[in-house]
Design a protein around this motif. Structure first.
Motif: not given
Length: 199
Positions: A74-82
């Protein structure tokens, strides 16, 4: 009565803040280890060490490794800004949507390539990651469909899917094209093909 409840409310609020901070420290530590070692190389014990908390504290917040991994994802998905449908704001034509899609996806591939390289087979072999990967793929399919809305040209659709792809991007970067040059090359090819598409 009010005088008695205010200190207790403050204490509970302070405690909740401390719990949230500890949880964030744990997730920060897990993300750091995940970035270095991947999912399989990240243990709850190592996360506790890096977060400077006890292993019991980690399991109080995340009862299983999968729950911790879900928080990391969840953190990575927020950070990578798909990219999402917002990339098409202000576009008025198929060619403009293709340009927006290509530019956004190639920029996304550029900033996330290390994650895909690091995770490799884990994306399909670890259930939490496989679910996140499947969700991501579905959202990208919707995005590509929105880019191509208004045309039923299957050749354009397949060519877009093939060219606006991490492997294509990687190959173009490997031969020395910059991000902007790779984006322009693919955009020019696709918009040329789109101009031939009947509407």
């Amino acid at each position: 009565m009010i005088g008695l409840s205010m200190p207790r409310a403050y204490s509970m609020q302070r405690r909740a803040g401390q719990v949230a901070q500890t949880r964030e420290r744990i997730v920060d530590a897990a993300v750091e280890l995940f970035a270095q070692r991947g999912a399989r190389g990240t243990t709850m014990t190592e996360v506790a060490r890096v977060a400077d908390v006890s292993p019991a504290t980690v399991t109080n917040h995340f009862a299983t490794p999968d729950l911790l991994l879900e928080a990391v994802v969840a953190r990575l998905m927020a950070d990578i800004q798909a990219p999402d449908a917002g990339i098409f704001a202000g576009t008025k034509s198929l060619a403009a949507r293709i340009r927006a899609l290509t530019a956004s996806m190639f920029a996304f591939y550029e900033r996330t390539s290390r994650w895909f390289d690091l995770l490799g087979a884990e994306l399909t072999e670890i259930p939490v990651l496989a679910r996140a990967e499947a969700d991501f793929r579905r959202s990208m399919q919707r995005l590509y469909a929105e880019a191509l809305a208004g045309t039923d040209d299957t050749v354009l659709a397949k060519t877009t899917t093939g060219l606006v792809h991490p492997a294509t991007f990687g190959a173009l970067r490997a031969v020395g094209l910059s991000l902007d040059e790779a984006t322009a090359a693919v955009t020019d090819s696709l918009t040329h093909l789109a101009r031939k598409t009947p509407r």
